[in-house]
Design a protein around this motif. Structure first.
Motif, PDB file in Angstrom:
ATOM      1  N   ILE A 373       0.937  -0.980   0.165  1.00 46.19           N
ATOM      2  CA  ILE A 373      -0.147  -0.014   0.073  1.00 46.19           C
ATOM      3  C   ILE A 373       0.902   1.370   0.114  1.00 46.19           C
ATOM      4  CG2 ILE A 373      -1.574   1.524   1.145  1.00 46.19           C
ATOM      5  CD1 ILE A 373      -2.903  -1.255   2.247  1.00 46.19           C
ATOM      6  N   LEU A 374       1.976   1.144   0.743  1.00 44.99           N
ATOM      7  CA  LEU A 374       3.128   2.305   0.782  1.00 44.99           C
ATOM      8  C   LEU A 374       3.418   2.662  -0.903  1.00 44.99           C
ATOM      9  CD1 LEU A 374       4.636   4.530   1.958  1.00 44.99           C
ATOM     10  CD2 LEU A 374       6.310   2.631   2.450  1.00 44.99           C
ATOM     11  N   ALA A 375       3.726   1.407  -1.274  1.00 46.01           N
ATOM     12  CA  ALA A 375       4.393   1.743  -2.815  1.00 46.01           C
ATOM     13  C   ALA A 375       2.997   2.167  -3.619  1.00 46.01           C
ATOM     14  CB  ALA A 375       4.970   0.538  -3.352  1.00 46.01           C
ATOM     15  N   ALA A 376       1.939   1.421  -3.720  1.00 45.57           N
ATOM     16  CA  ALA A 376       0.527   2.032  -4.173  1.00 45.57           C
ATOM     17  C   ALA A 376       0.244   3.393  -4.003  1.00 45.57           C
ATOM     18  CB  ALA A 376      -0.506   1.031  -4.129  1.00 45.57           C
ATOM     19  N   GLY A 377       0.615   3.864  -2.969  1.00 44.30           N
ATOM     20  CA  GLY A 377       0.036   5.066  -2.508  1.00 44.30           C
ATOM     21  C   GLY A 377       0.864   6.410  -3.038  1.00 44.30           C
ATOM     22  N   ILE A 378       2.345   5.849  -3.135  1.00 46.54           N
ATOM     23  CA  ILE A 378       3.334   6.730  -3.989  1.00 46.54           C
ATOM     24  C   ILE A 378       3.013   6.935  -5.371  1.00 46.54           C
ATOM     25  CG2 ILE A 378       5.752   7.030  -4.335  1.00 46.54           C
ATOM     26  CD1 ILE A 378       6.405   6.151  -1.458  1.00 46.54           C
ATOM     27  N   LEU A 379       2.836   5.618  -6.109  1.00 44.86           N
ATOM     28  CA  LEU A 379       2.524   5.603  -7.420  1.00 44.86           C
ATOM     29  C   LEU A 379       1.410   6.379  -7.572  1.00 44.86           C
ATOM     30  CD1 LEU A 379       2.955   4.418 -10.296  1.00 44.86           C
ATOM     31  CD2 LEU A 379       1.467   2.510  -9.466  1.00 44.86           C
ATOM     32  N   PHE A 380       0.204   6.403  -6.996  1.00 40.22           N
ATOM     33  CA  PHE A 380      -0.934   7.183  -7.266  1.00 40.22           C
ATOM     34  C   PHE A 380      -0.775   8.665  -6.942  1.00 40.22           C
ATOM     35  CE2 PHE A 380      -4.729   4.671  -8.694  1.00 40.22           C
ATOM     36  CZ  PHE A 380      -4.060   3.401  -8.776  1.00 40.22           C
ATOM     37  N   GLY A 381       0.118   8.849  -5.838  1.00 39.79           N
ATOM     38  CA  GLY A 381       0.557  10.360  -5.687  1.00 39.79           C
ATOM     39  C   GLY A 381       1.134  10.823  -7.051  1.00 39.79           C
ATOM     40  N   ALA A 382       2.274  10.067  -7.443  1.00 44.97           N
ATOM     41  CA  ALA A 382       2.734  10.500  -8.608  1.00 44.97           C
ATOM     42  C   ALA A 382       1.808  10.831 -10.053  1.00 44.97           C
ATOM     43  CB  ALA A 382       3.909   9.275  -9.242  1.00 44.97           C
ATOM     44  N   PHE A 383       0.996   9.808  -9.886  1.00 48.25           N
ATOM     45  CA  PHE A 383      -0.365   9.964 -11.059  1.00 48.25           C
ATOM     46  C   PHE A 383      -1.066  11.529 -10.913  1.00 48.25           C
ATOM     47  CE2 PHE A 383      -0.790   5.383 -11.893  1.00 48.25           C
ATOM     48  CZ  PHE A 383       0.139   5.456 -13.032  1.00 48.25           C
ATOM     49  N   LYS A 384      -1.163  11.881  -9.756  1.00 50.56           N
ATOM     50  CA  LYS A 384      -1.699  12.874  -9.447  1.00 50.56           C
ATOM     51  C   LYS A 384      -0.989  14.300  -9.822  1.00 50.56           C
ATOM     52  CE  LYS A 384      -5.264  11.561  -6.074  1.00 50.56           C
ATOM     53  NZ  LYS A 384      -6.379  12.114  -6.755  1.00 50.56           N
ATOM     54  N   ALA A 385       0.335  14.179  -9.262  1.00 53.22           N
ATOM     55  CA  ALA A 385       1.282  15.357  -9.590  1.00 53.22           C
ATOM     56  C   ALA A 385       1.712  15.176 -11.144  1.00 53.22           C
ATOM     57  CB  ALA A 385       2.467  15.107  -8.583  1.00 53.22           C
ATOM     58  N   GLY A 386       2.078  14.148 -11.591  1.00 54.42           N
ATOM     59  CA  GLY A 386       2.581  14.056 -13.058  1.00 54.42           C
ATOM     60  C   GLY A 386       1.321  14.420 -14.001  1.00 54.42           C
ATOM     61  N   GLY A 387       0.353  14.040 -13.636  1.00 57.41           N
ATOM     62  CA  GLY A 387      -1.009  14.298 -14.491  1.00 57.41           C
ATOM     63  C   GLY A 387      -1.194  15.824 -14.658  1.00 57.41           C
ATOM     64  N   PHE A 388      -1.137  16.741 -13.737  1.00 54.74           N
ATOM     65  CA  PHE A 388      -1.031  18.166 -14.126  1.00 54.74           C
ATOM     66  C   PHE A 388       0.154  18.623 -14.801  1.00 54.74           C
ATOM     67  CE2 PHE A 388      -3.179  17.724  -9.868  1.00 54.74           C
ATOM     68  CZ  PHE A 388      -4.543  17.986 -10.224  1.00 54.74           C
ATOM     69  N   SER A 389       1.338  18.064 -14.828  1.00 54.73           N
ATOM     70  CA  SER A 389       2.338  18.349 -15.659  1.00 54.73           C
ATOM     71  C   SER A 389       2.102  18.079 -17.102  1.00 54.73           C
ATOM     72  CB  SER A 389       3.687  17.838 -15.066  1.00 54.73           C
ATOM     73  OG  SER A 389       4.579  18.290 -15.923  1.00 54.73           O
ATOM     74  N   MET A 390       1.366  16.775 -17.174  1.00 48.85           N
ATOM     75  CA  MET A 390       1.347  16.469 -18.704  1.00 48.85           C
ATOM     76  C   MET A 390       0.261  17.247 -19.346  1.00 48.85           C
ATOM     77  SD  MET A 390       0.979  12.215 -18.026  1.00 48.85           S
ATOM     78  CE  MET A 390       0.509  11.790 -19.390  1.00 48.85           C
ATOM     79  N   GLN A 391      -0.857  17.786 -18.538  1.00 48.90           N
ATOM     80  CA  GLN A 391      -1.890  18.608 -19.206  1.00 48.90           C
ATOM     81  C   GLN A 391      -1.341  19.898 -19.565  1.00 48.90           C
ATOM     82  OE1 GLN A 391      -4.912  19.371 -16.397  1.00 48.90           O
ATOM     83  NE2 GLN A 391      -6.430  19.628 -17.883  1.00 48.90           N
ATOM     84  N   ALA A 392      -0.289  20.461 -18.468  1.00 47.55           N
ATOM     85  CA  ALA A 392       0.280  21.924 -18.575  1.00 47.55           C
ATOM     86  C   ALA A 392       1.446  21.846 -19.760  1.00 47.55           C
ATOM     87  CB  ALA A 392       0.838  22.221 -17.531  1.00 47.55           C
ATOM     88  N   ALA A 393       2.150  20.778 -19.851  1.00 41.61           N
ATOM     89  CA  ALA A 393       3.240  20.866 -20.650  1.00 41.61           C
ATOM     90  C   ALA A 393       3.009  20.338 -22.149  1.00 41.61           C
ATOM     91  CB  ALA A 393       4.143  20.044 -20.224  1.00 41.61           C
TER      92      ALA A 393
END
Length: 445
Positions: A373-393
Protein backbone atom coordinates in the motif's frame (compact mmCIF):
# COMPACT_ATOMS: atom_id res chain seq x y z
CA UNK A 1 17.20 -97.87 2.34
CA UNK A 2 15.56 -94.60 1.40
CA UNK A 3 11.94 -93.61 1.90
CA UNK A 4 10.13 -93.39 -1.47
CA UNK A 5 7.98 -90.46 -0.21
CA UNK A 6 10.99 -88.23 0.53
CA UNK A 7 12.28 -86.16 -2.44
CA UNK A 8 15.80 -86.70 -3.45
CA UNK A 9 18.17 -84.10 -1.92
CA UNK A 10 20.44 -82.38 -4.42
CA UNK A 11 24.08 -82.76 -4.08
CA UNK A 12 25.97 -79.95 -2.40
CA UNK A 13 26.85 -77.17 -4.90
CA UNK A 14 24.35 -78.30 -7.52
CA UNK A 15 21.81 -75.53 -6.74
CA UNK A 16 24.38 -72.77 -6.99
CA UNK A 17 25.67 -74.17 -10.26
CA UNK A 18 22.16 -74.22 -11.69
CA UNK A 19 21.49 -70.60 -10.62
CA UNK A 20 24.74 -69.44 -12.10
CA UNK A 21 24.03 -71.31 -15.33
CA UNK A 22 20.54 -69.80 -15.72
CA UNK A 23 21.83 -66.30 -14.98
CA UNK A 24 24.53 -66.71 -17.55
CA UNK A 25 22.07 -67.93 -20.16
CA UNK A 26 19.56 -65.05 -19.69
CA UNK A 27 21.95 -62.11 -19.16
CA UNK A 28 22.15 -59.69 -22.12
CA UNK A 29 25.45 -59.16 -23.79
CA UNK A 30 27.57 -56.42 -22.23
CA UNK A 31 26.82 -53.04 -23.74
CA UNK A 32 29.35 -50.45 -24.67
CA UNK A 33 29.80 -47.23 -22.74
CA UNK A 34 26.76 -44.89 -22.88
CA UNK A 35 26.31 -41.21 -22.01
CA UNK A 36 24.71 -40.71 -18.61
CA UNK A 37 21.28 -39.00 -18.79
CA UNK A 38 19.48 -36.90 -16.17
CA UNK A 39 17.59 -38.70 -13.47
CA UNK A 40 13.86 -39.04 -13.91
CA UNK A 41 13.04 -37.29 -10.58
CA UNK A 42 15.71 -34.60 -10.70
CA UNK A 43 14.33 -31.51 -8.88
CA UNK A 44 14.53 -28.04 -10.48
CA UNK A 45 17.31 -25.71 -9.46
CA UNK A 46 16.84 -23.06 -6.81
CA UNK A 47 17.04 -20.31 -9.41
CA UNK A 48 14.17 -21.80 -11.38
CA UNK A 49 12.16 -22.18 -8.17
CA UNK A 50 12.78 -18.54 -7.23
CA UNK A 51 11.90 -17.35 -10.72
CA UNK A 52 8.68 -19.37 -10.67
CA UNK A 53 7.70 -17.93 -7.30
CA UNK A 54 8.17 -14.45 -8.73
CA UNK A 55 6.16 -14.99 -11.92
CA UNK A 56 3.34 -16.79 -10.08
CA UNK A 57 3.12 -14.32 -7.19
CA UNK A 58 0.69 -11.47 -6.70
CA UNK A 59 3.32 -8.72 -6.81
CA UNK A 60 4.16 -9.37 -10.46
CA UNK A 61 0.46 -9.00 -11.35
CA UNK A 62 0.40 -5.52 -9.80
CA UNK A 63 3.55 -4.49 -11.68
CA UNK A 64 2.32 -5.84 -15.00
CA UNK A 65 -1.09 -4.23 -14.46
CA UNK A 66 0.64 -0.85 -14.20
CA UNK A 67 2.69 -1.61 -17.32
CA UNK A 68 -0.39 -2.57 -19.33
CA UNK A 69 -2.25 0.53 -18.14
CA UNK A 70 0.66 2.75 -19.21
CA UNK A 71 0.72 1.07 -22.63
CA UNK A 72 -2.99 1.66 -23.12
CA UNK A 73 -2.49 5.22 -21.89
CA UNK A 74 0.22 5.72 -24.51
CA UNK A 75 -2.19 4.58 -27.22
CA UNK A 76 -4.81 7.05 -25.99
CA UNK A 77 -2.25 9.87 -25.84
CA UNK A 78 -1.24 9.18 -29.44
CA UNK A 79 -4.83 9.10 -30.69
CA UNK A 80 -5.74 12.38 -28.98
CA UNK A 81 -2.62 14.27 -30.12
CA UNK A 82 -3.27 16.79 -32.89
CA UNK A 83 0.15 16.27 -34.50
CA UNK A 84 -0.52 12.54 -34.84
CA UNK A 85 -3.93 13.22 -36.35
CA UNK A 86 -2.45 15.60 -38.91
CA UNK A 87 0.31 13.14 -39.88
CA UNK A 88 -2.16 10.27 -40.12
CA UNK A 89 -3.97 12.03 -42.98
CA UNK A 90 -1.09 11.28 -45.36
CA UNK A 91 0.03 8.06 -43.65
CA UNK A 92 0.32 6.02 -46.86
CA UNK A 93 2.39 8.73 -48.55
CA UNK A 94 4.86 9.21 -45.70
CA UNK A 95 4.23 6.71 -42.88
CA UNK A 96 7.43 7.74 -41.09
CA UNK A 97 5.92 11.10 -40.17
CA UNK A 98 3.10 9.39 -38.33
CA UNK A 99 5.43 7.18 -36.30
CA UNK A 100 7.64 10.14 -35.48
CA UNK A 101 4.61 12.11 -34.31
CA UNK A 102 3.45 9.17 -32.19
CA UNK A 103 6.88 8.86 -30.58
CA UNK A 104 7.09 12.57 -29.89
CA UNK A 105 3.63 12.74 -28.35
CA UNK A 106 4.01 9.67 -26.13
CA UNK A 107 7.59 10.32 -25.08
CA UNK A 108 6.85 14.00 -24.47
CA UNK A 109 3.86 13.14 -22.30
CA UNK A 110 5.72 10.61 -20.17
CA UNK A 111 8.77 12.85 -19.87
CA UNK A 112 6.47 15.58 -18.64
CA UNK A 113 4.94 13.06 -16.27
CA UNK A 114 8.39 12.22 -14.89
CA UNK A 115 9.38 15.86 -14.56
CA UNK A 116 6.12 16.64 -12.79
CA UNK A 117 6.27 13.76 -10.34
CA UNK A 118 9.92 12.81 -9.75
CA UNK A 119 12.52 15.34 -10.87
CA UNK A 120 12.49 18.33 -13.19
CA UNK A 121 15.75 18.54 -15.13
CA UNK A 122 14.84 21.97 -16.45
CA UNK A 123 15.14 23.61 -13.04
CA UNK A 124 18.42 25.45 -12.36
CA UNK A 125 19.30 23.73 -9.07
CA UNK A 126 18.68 20.46 -7.24
CA UNK A 127 16.44 21.98 -4.58
CA UNK A 128 13.93 23.31 -7.08
CA UNK A 129 14.33 20.23 -9.29
CA UNK A 130 13.33 17.86 -6.49
CA UNK A 131 10.11 19.77 -5.77
CA UNK A 132 7.99 17.42 -7.98
CA UNK A 133 8.97 14.47 -5.78
CA UNK A 134 7.84 16.33 -2.68
CA UNK A 135 4.53 17.06 -4.40
CA UNK A 136 4.17 13.35 -5.15
CA UNK A 137 4.75 12.47 -1.50
CA UNK A 138 2.31 15.18 -0.43
CA UNK A 139 -0.42 13.74 -2.65
CA UNK A 140 0.50 10.23 -1.47
CA UNK A 141 0.21 11.04 2.25
CA UNK A 142 -3.59 10.75 2.59
CA UNK A 143 -3.72 7.94 0.02
CA UNK A 144 -1.34 5.81 2.08
CA UNK A 145 -3.24 6.37 5.33
CA UNK A 146 -6.67 5.75 3.80
CA UNK A 147 -5.36 2.77 1.81
CA UNK A 148 -4.08 1.20 5.03
CA UNK A 149 -7.53 1.50 6.55
CA UNK A 150 -9.23 -0.11 3.58
CA UNK A 151 -6.52 -2.78 3.28
CA UNK A 152 -6.75 -3.76 6.95
CA UNK A 153 -10.50 -4.22 6.60
CA UNK A 154 -9.88 -6.36 3.53
CA UNK A 155 -7.60 -8.64 5.55
CA UNK A 156 -10.45 -9.26 8.00
CA UNK A 157 -12.84 -10.04 5.18
CA UNK A 158 -14.68 -6.71 5.34
CA UNK A 159 -15.19 -4.00 2.72
CA UNK A 160 -14.82 -0.50 4.10
CA UNK A 161 -16.43 1.62 1.38
CA UNK A 162 -17.09 4.49 3.80
CA UNK A 163 -13.80 6.30 3.39
CA UNK A 164 -15.47 9.52 2.27
CA UNK A 165 -17.75 9.75 5.29
CA UNK A 166 -14.98 8.82 7.71
CA UNK A 167 -12.68 11.46 6.23
CA UNK A 168 -15.41 14.11 6.52
CA UNK A 169 -16.05 13.27 10.16
CA UNK A 170 -12.31 13.27 10.89
CA UNK A 171 -11.82 16.59 9.11
CA UNK A 172 -14.72 18.12 11.02
CA UNK A 173 -13.50 16.93 14.41
CA UNK A 174 -9.86 17.86 13.79
CA UNK A 175 -10.80 21.19 12.22
CA UNK A 176 -13.13 22.09 15.07
CA UNK A 177 -10.35 21.48 17.59
CA UNK A 178 -7.81 23.26 15.37
CA UNK A 179 -9.72 26.55 14.98
CA UNK A 180 -11.89 26.50 18.09
CA UNK A 181 -9.37 26.00 20.90
CA UNK A 182 -6.29 27.82 22.14
CA UNK A 183 -3.67 25.28 23.19
CA UNK A 184 0.14 25.30 23.28
CA UNK A 185 2.07 24.38 20.17
CA UNK A 186 2.53 20.62 19.86
CA UNK A 187 -0.24 19.77 22.28
CA UNK A 188 -2.78 21.49 20.06
CA UNK A 189 -1.64 19.47 17.04
CA UNK A 190 -1.70 16.17 18.95
CA UNK A 191 -5.19 16.83 20.33
CA UNK A 192 -6.49 17.77 16.88
CA UNK A 193 -5.00 14.65 15.28
CA UNK A 194 -6.42 12.39 17.98
CA UNK A 195 -9.83 14.05 17.76
CA UNK A 196 -9.99 13.41 14.04
CA UNK A 197 -8.87 9.80 14.29
CA UNK A 198 -11.23 9.03 17.17
CA UNK A 199 -14.16 10.63 15.36
CA UNK A 200 -13.53 8.58 12.22
CA UNK A 201 -12.99 5.41 14.26
CA UNK A 202 -16.34 5.80 16.02
CA UNK A 203 -18.06 6.55 12.71
CA UNK A 204 -16.62 3.40 11.12
CA UNK A 205 -17.31 1.44 14.30
CA UNK A 206 -21.04 1.88 13.65
CA UNK A 207 -20.72 -0.39 10.62
CA UNK A 208 -18.66 -2.93 12.56
CA UNK A 209 -21.12 -2.96 15.44
CA UNK A 210 -24.12 -3.39 13.16
CA UNK A 211 -22.41 -6.26 11.35
CA UNK A 212 -21.50 -7.96 14.61
CA UNK A 213 -24.89 -7.53 16.27
CA UNK A 214 -27.38 -7.72 13.41
CA UNK A 215 -25.41 -9.16 10.49
CA UNK A 216 -25.93 -6.00 8.42
CA UNK A 217 -23.59 -5.94 5.43
CA UNK A 218 -20.83 -3.40 5.93
CA UNK A 219 -20.86 -2.34 2.26
CA UNK A 220 -24.45 -1.08 2.47
CA UNK A 221 -23.93 0.47 5.89
CA UNK A 222 -20.73 2.32 5.00
CA UNK A 223 -22.17 3.64 1.74
CA UNK A 224 -25.21 4.99 3.57
CA UNK A 225 -22.98 6.47 6.27
CA UNK A 226 -21.15 8.37 3.52
CA UNK A 227 -24.35 10.23 2.67
CA UNK A 228 -25.19 10.78 6.34
CA UNK A 229 -21.73 12.25 6.99
CA UNK A 230 -21.85 14.41 3.85
CA UNK A 231 -25.19 16.03 4.65
CA UNK A 232 -24.32 16.31 8.33
CA UNK A 233 -21.10 18.18 7.54
CA UNK A 234 -22.88 20.38 5.00
CA UNK A 235 -25.41 21.31 7.65
CA UNK A 236 -22.70 22.14 10.18
CA UNK A 237 -20.87 24.23 7.58
CA UNK A 238 -24.01 26.33 7.12
CA UNK A 239 -24.73 26.69 10.83
CA UNK A 240 -23.03 29.53 12.75
CA UNK A 241 -21.41 28.35 15.93
CA UNK A 242 -20.59 24.87 14.60
CA UNK A 243 -18.22 24.79 11.62
CA UNK A 244 -19.15 27.90 9.65
CA UNK A 245 -16.73 30.79 9.85
CA UNK A 246 -18.11 33.69 11.92
CA UNK A 247 -19.53 36.50 9.81
CA UNK A 248 -19.46 34.46 6.60
CA UNK A 249 -22.31 33.16 4.51
CA UNK A 250 -20.13 30.62 2.67
CA UNK A 251 -20.19 26.97 3.80
CA UNK A 252 -16.56 27.06 4.92
CA UNK A 253 -14.71 26.84 8.21
CA UNK A 254 -12.33 29.41 9.66
CA UNK A 255 -8.59 29.05 9.11
CA UNK A 256 -6.73 26.58 11.29
CA UNK A 257 -4.60 28.09 14.06
CA UNK A 258 -0.85 27.91 13.63
CA UNK A 259 -0.41 25.85 16.79
CA UNK A 260 -2.44 22.97 15.29
CA UNK A 261 -0.97 22.90 11.77
CA UNK A 262 1.31 20.00 10.86
CA UNK A 263 4.87 21.39 10.51
CA UNK A 264 6.70 21.43 7.19
CA UNK A 265 9.38 18.79 6.69
CA UNK A 266 11.60 20.58 4.17
CA UNK A 267 10.79 24.22 4.73
CA UNK A 268 8.07 26.61 3.60
CA UNK A 269 9.06 26.36 -0.09
CA UNK A 270 7.73 22.78 -0.15
CA UNK A 271 4.24 21.47 0.63
CA UNK A 272 5.44 18.22 2.22
CA UNK A 273 4.38 18.19 5.86
CA UNK A 274 4.59 16.04 8.98
CA UNK A 275 1.57 14.03 7.89
CA UNK A 276 3.86 11.99 5.64
CA UNK A 277 5.82 10.85 8.70
CA UNK A 278 2.56 9.93 10.39
CA UNK A 279 1.58 7.85 7.35
CA UNK A 280 4.92 6.02 7.39
CA UNK A 281 4.43 5.35 11.09
CA UNK A 282 0.96 4.00 10.30
CA UNK A 283 2.50 1.62 7.74
CA UNK A 284 4.88 0.24 10.37
CA UNK A 285 2.08 0.00 12.93
CA UNK A 286 -0.25 -1.89 10.61
CA UNK A 287 2.59 -4.22 9.60
CA UNK A 288 3.26 -4.98 13.27
CA UNK A 289 -0.42 -5.53 14.01
CA UNK A 290 -0.99 -7.90 11.11
CA UNK A 291 2.28 -9.84 11.16
CA UNK A 292 3.60 -9.65 14.72
CA UNK A 293 0.65 -9.40 17.12
CA UNK A 294 -1.95 -11.87 18.33
CA UNK A 295 -4.68 -9.46 17.29
CA UNK A 296 -3.35 -9.53 13.74
CA UNK A 297 -3.36 -13.33 13.79
CA UNK A 298 -7.01 -13.25 14.79
CA UNK A 299 -7.73 -10.70 12.07
CA UNK A 300 -6.14 -12.92 9.43
CA UNK A 301 -7.87 -16.02 10.75
CA UNK A 302 -11.29 -14.36 10.59
CA UNK A 303 -10.51 -13.07 7.11
CA UNK A 304 -9.56 -16.54 5.85
CA UNK A 305 -12.46 -18.46 7.39
CA UNK A 306 -14.70 -16.92 10.07
CA UNK A 307 -16.38 -20.26 10.81
CA UNK A 308 -13.07 -21.99 11.48
CA UNK A 309 -11.93 -19.00 13.56
CA UNK A 310 -15.11 -19.24 15.61
CA UNK A 311 -14.52 -22.95 16.24
CA UNK A 312 -10.95 -22.13 17.31
CA UNK A 313 -12.29 -19.86 20.04
CA UNK A 314 -11.88 -16.46 18.37
CA UNK A 315 -14.61 -13.90 19.06
CA UNK A 316 -15.45 -13.13 15.44
CA UNK A 317 -17.97 -10.41 16.28
CA UNK A 318 -15.44 -8.55 18.40
CA UNK A 319 -12.88 -8.79 15.58
CA UNK A 320 -15.34 -7.12 13.22
CA UNK A 321 -15.77 -4.21 15.62
CA UNK A 322 -12.04 -3.87 16.34
CA UNK A 323 -11.18 -4.02 12.65
CA UNK A 324 -13.60 -1.27 11.71
CA UNK A 325 -12.44 0.91 14.60
CA UNK A 326 -8.80 0.65 13.52
CA UNK A 327 -9.72 0.98 9.85
CA UNK A 328 -11.72 4.12 10.53
CA UNK A 329 -8.90 5.63 12.57
CA UNK A 330 -6.46 5.09 9.71
CA UNK A 331 -8.85 6.63 7.18
CA UNK A 332 -9.38 9.46 9.65
CA UNK A 333 -5.65 10.12 9.59
CA UNK A 334 -6.04 10.89 5.89
CA UNK A 335 -8.74 13.44 6.67
CA UNK A 336 -6.59 14.98 9.39
CA UNK A 337 -3.63 15.35 7.03
CA UNK A 338 -5.87 17.15 4.55
CA UNK A 339 -7.14 19.65 7.10
CA UNK A 340 -3.98 20.28 9.12
CA UNK A 341 -1.42 19.86 6.37
CA UNK A 342 -2.86 20.94 3.03
CA UNK A 343 -6.09 22.93 3.38
CA UNK A 344 -5.20 25.05 6.43
CA UNK A 345 -7.15 28.14 5.38
CA UNK A 346 -10.47 26.43 5.98
CA UNK A 347 -12.31 23.60 4.30
CA UNK A 348 -15.66 22.80 2.75
CA UNK A 349 -17.57 19.57 2.17
CA UNK A 350 -15.22 18.63 -0.69
CA UNK A 351 -12.27 18.18 1.64
CA UNK A 352 -12.12 14.45 0.93
CA UNK A 353 -11.19 15.12 -2.75
CA UNK A 354 -12.19 11.60 -3.75
CA UNK A 355 -9.44 10.10 -1.59
CA UNK A 356 -11.88 7.79 0.17
CA UNK A 357 -12.60 5.99 -3.10
CA UNK A 358 -9.04 6.20 -4.42
CA UNK A 359 -7.97 4.38 -1.26
CA UNK A 360 -9.83 1.29 -2.47
CA UNK A 361 -7.71 1.31 -5.62
CA UNK A 362 -4.53 1.79 -3.58
CA UNK A 363 -5.43 -1.12 -1.30
CA UNK A 364 -6.15 -3.37 -4.29
CA UNK A 365 -2.92 -2.43 -6.04
CA UNK A 366 -0.97 -2.98 -2.82
CA UNK A 367 -2.60 -6.39 -2.30
CA UNK A 368 -3.77 -5.24 1.16
CA UNK A 369 -0.23 -5.44 2.54
CA UNK A 370 1.24 -2.42 4.38
CA UNK A 371 4.38 -2.11 2.26
CA UNK A 372 2.47 -2.73 -0.94
CA UNK A 373 0.00 0.00 0.00
CA UNK A 374 2.92 2.34 0.67
CA UNK A 375 4.28 1.76 -2.84
CA UNK A 376 0.82 1.99 -4.42
CA UNK A 377 0.07 5.24 -2.58
CA UNK A 378 3.29 6.80 -3.85
CA UNK A 379 2.50 5.63 -7.38
CA UNK A 380 -0.95 7.20 -7.31
CA UNK A 381 0.51 10.32 -5.77
CA UNK A 382 2.83 10.45 -8.78
CA UNK A 383 -0.20 10.09 -11.07
CA UNK A 384 -1.83 13.08 -9.44
CA UNK A 385 1.32 15.24 -9.50
CA UNK A 386 2.45 14.15 -12.96
CA UNK A 387 -1.00 14.37 -14.49
CA UNK A 388 -1.14 18.13 -14.03
CA UNK A 389 2.33 18.46 -15.57
CA UNK A 390 1.28 16.38 -18.61
CA UNK A 391 -1.75 18.57 -19.09
CA UNK A 392 0.19 21.82 -18.76
CA UNK A 393 3.26 20.87 -20.82
CA UNK A 394 1.85 18.60 -23.53
CA UNK A 395 -1.86 19.35 -23.52
CA UNK A 396 -2.72 15.78 -22.51
CA UNK A 397 -6.25 15.62 -21.05
CA UNK A 398 -6.20 14.94 -17.33
CA UNK A 399 -8.95 12.38 -17.92
CA UNK A 400 -6.38 10.06 -19.47
CA UNK A 401 -4.66 9.78 -16.10
CA UNK A 402 -7.97 8.77 -14.55
CA UNK A 403 -8.44 6.19 -17.29
CA UNK A 404 -4.98 4.76 -16.56
CA UNK A 405 -5.85 4.47 -12.87
CA UNK A 406 -9.10 2.74 -13.75
CA UNK A 407 -7.31 0.33 -16.07
CA UNK A 408 -4.91 -0.59 -13.29
CA UNK A 409 -7.88 -1.67 -11.17
CA UNK A 410 -9.35 -3.54 -14.12
CA UNK A 411 -6.18 -5.53 -14.75
CA UNK A 412 -5.66 -6.24 -11.06
CA UNK A 413 -9.21 -7.56 -10.84
CA UNK A 414 -8.51 -9.95 -13.73
CA UNK A 415 -5.22 -11.78 -12.98
CA UNK A 416 -5.94 -14.53 -15.56
CA UNK A 417 -6.05 -11.85 -18.26
CA UNK A 418 -2.64 -10.48 -17.24
CA UNK A 419 -1.18 -13.98 -17.06
CA UNK A 420 -2.57 -14.82 -20.49
CA UNK A 421 -1.13 -11.65 -22.07
CA UNK A 422 2.36 -12.23 -20.66
CA UNK A 423 2.09 -16.06 -20.80
CA UNK A 424 2.78 -16.51 -17.11
CA UNK A 425 2.16 -19.85 -15.37
CA UNK A 426 -0.82 -20.12 -13.08
CA UNK A 427 -0.11 -20.05 -9.33
CA UNK A 428 0.17 -23.48 -7.78
CA UNK A 429 1.05 -25.25 -11.01
CA UNK A 430 4.03 -27.56 -10.74
CA UNK A 431 7.02 -26.87 -12.98
CA UNK A 432 7.58 -29.26 -15.86
CA UNK A 433 10.34 -31.75 -15.13
CA UNK A 434 12.85 -32.68 -17.73
CA UNK A 435 12.12 -36.06 -19.28
CA UNK A 436 14.99 -38.54 -18.95
CA UNK A 437 16.85 -39.75 -22.03
CA UNK A 438 16.07 -43.44 -22.53
CA UNK A 439 18.52 -45.45 -24.67
CA UNK A 440 18.15 -48.93 -26.08
CA UNK A 441 20.55 -50.28 -23.47
CA UNK A 442 18.38 -48.79 -20.64
CA UNK A 443 15.24 -50.31 -22.20
CA UNK A 444 16.95 -53.70 -22.35
CA UNK A 445 17.83 -53.45 -18.67
Amino acid sequence: MSDPQQPAQPEPGAESDAVQGSATDTAPPPAGPSKPGPAAGEPPSRWSIAFREIVTGNAIISVLAVVLALIVGAVMIAFTDERVQEAAVYFFARPGDTFVAIWESVSGAYVAFFQGSIYNFRRPDFISGIRPLTETLTFATPLIAAGLGVGLAFRVGMFNIGGRGQMLIAASAAGWVAFGFDLPWGIHMVVAVLAGMIGAALWAGIAGLLKARTGAHEVIVTIMLNYVALYLVQWMLRTPGLLQAPGSNNPKTPAMKDTAILPDLLGPQFNLHFGFILSIGAVVLVWWILDRSSLGFKFRAVGENPNAARVAGINVKAMYVYAMLISGALVGLAGVSQVLGTVTTGFSSGIDAGIGFDAITVALLGRSTPWGILAAGILFGAFKAGGFSMQAAEGVPIDIVLVVQSLIVLFIAAPPLVRAIFRLPAPGSAPKRQRPIVTKEMEAK
